[in-house]
Design an enzyme around this catalytic site. Sequence first.
Site, mmCIF file in Angstrom:
data_model
loop_
_atom_site.group_PDB
_atom_site.id
_atom_site.type_symbol
_atom_site.label_atom_id
_atom_site.label_comp_id
_atom_site.label_asym_id
_atom_site.label_seq_id
_atom_site.Cartn_x
_atom_site.Cartn_y
_atom_site.Cartn_z
ATOM 1 N N GLU A 1 -10.523 -1.759 4.116
ATOM 2 C CA GLU A 1 -9.197 -1.362 4.553
ATOM 3 C C GLU A 1 -9.161 0.071 3.808
ATOM 4 O O GLU A 1 -9.803 0.697 3.030
ATOM 5 C CB GLU A 1 -8.483 -2.494 3.816
ATOM 6 C CG GLU A 1 -8.390 -3.702 4.359
ATOM 7 C CD GLU A 1 -6.950 -4.286 4.038
ATOM 8 O OE1 GLU A 1 -6.560 -4.874 4.809
ATOM 9 O OE2 GLU A 1 -7.149 -4.903 3.330
ATOM 10 N N ASP B 1 0.572 -1.225 -0.159
ATOM 11 C CA ASP B 1 -0.143 0.125 -0.215
ATOM 12 C C ASP B 1 0.565 1.045 0.307
ATOM 13 O O ASP B 1 1.715 1.288 0.802
ATOM 14 C CB ASP B 1 -1.074 0.199 1.136
ATOM 15 C CG ASP B 1 -1.647 -1.253 1.430
ATOM 16 O OD1 ASP B 1 -2.046 -1.958 0.403
ATOM 17 O OD2 ASP B 1 -1.712 -1.462 2.453
#
Length: 493
Positions: A203, A24
């Site tokens: 998320e 990420d």
Amino acid sequence: MKTHNSEKYRPIFHFSPKKNWMNDPNGLVYFKGEYHLFFQHNPNDSIWGPMHWGHAVSKDMIEWEELDIALYPDEHGTIFSGSVVIDWNNTSGFFPKEPGMVAIFTQNLHDADHTTPIQTQSLAFSHDRGRTWTKYEKNPVLKHPTKVDFRDPKVFWHYESEKWIMVLATGQTVSIYSSPNLIDWRFESEFGEDIGCHDGVWECPDLFELPVENSEEKKWVMFVSIGDNRQFDSGSRTQYFIGSFDGSNFKVDENNNEVLWLDFGKDNYAGVTFSDIPKEDGRRIYIGWMSNWRYANEVPTVGWRGQMTLPRVLTLRKIGDKLRVIQKPVKELDNYFTKQIVIHDEIISSGIQKKIDINQSSVEIVLNVNNLGAKQFGLVLHHTENQSTTITIDLLTNLLSLDRTNSGEVSFSENFLNNQVMKIHDTTKLNLRIIVDSSSVEIFVNEGAHALTSLIYPDKACEKISIFSLGGDIQLSNSYISFPNSIRRNFGY
């Protein structure tokens, strides 16, 4: 010195780590002339492992310099996703002399039996443009007594209510908190029950305001990434919601069952937007992780894994009677390509292929297509004589599909072979912008109205292309193909 693209599959125009694992994007922020990209990083292996924050900086979001690791695990746990803001007014008390950077991030700590993680939010601050960091001595600053999934804080200053806002992924919802100082947090509201897709854990939320094209209107948009669920073929992906935010509650304008997907390819996940872009710039700029949890640990790169999407400018546009998020690559990318081949008012007859030699490590293809009765048309990216990726637009169903089954190395995952398909609102006249890098294809349709992002692993990026039409003719006008220019061939590796 090794050139950036001398390793097989190493991208030219997409950020990738020098070595080992990356996932990420974290802490995207602009400060003192630099764009900062922090990222989830395992410095010890090229598979997911104990998370640190890697760090890179750029003047233009295309050419990146990787710096030393920013944040290391400590007694509170490993360093999961989060954000960075500039504390312009010293609300935190960390910056008595001049503004600096504050990182807000999740720490993930397993209990004694290593089964149930404990996720809390911590702070660190930097006085030297992110080169060194000091962790707040009273970490963590936010925890929850019962929630196991309690992570990925995205923080911003809400001018109307004059407070910091945090959106936090909390299982199948997003929880919203507020703070006057980044240290003391108060629960405001929770969003997500009975709306959107719940196929996987929620998320990496983001909440921000976007302008509506050709109007004075602005709307609030929330991004939420959906984790992988083995019951479904899609793997991980990102949805979004459009609505309003009053400093406490986010409310969706259209509370219906339609799920809005940001990208219809398999390889755009966990993306967030930059903080503190100057007002005179005004853009909302997004970067995502170009992979999918279904096969991220198995992709066939050696010594490194993970790359980011191109940075994209986000707006809203009314398509039909609905507002939708629009994505376009940042204008800075234009400085790295030079128009080489121009196609104007050329008819592609049914059953005939127009072939164009490319032989480049990357290529940008812009096609403006007028349908003259064709049922289908498309583009074949010939990576080598035996490897190709095919993009097909069915003009009867308005579906675009990308087939990468013959694109090169595909054996690492059966899921990688699945076609990627997206619905296009209008195919009467089509604008296609396709950017091919060493190991990726990004497709933007009708000036960013639709996006499809896909990894590929061919032996070469592109030797030639073929444009074809079936069941009728198409006309190409104001179309062109651009090659990488010589501004820069070495990315500091």
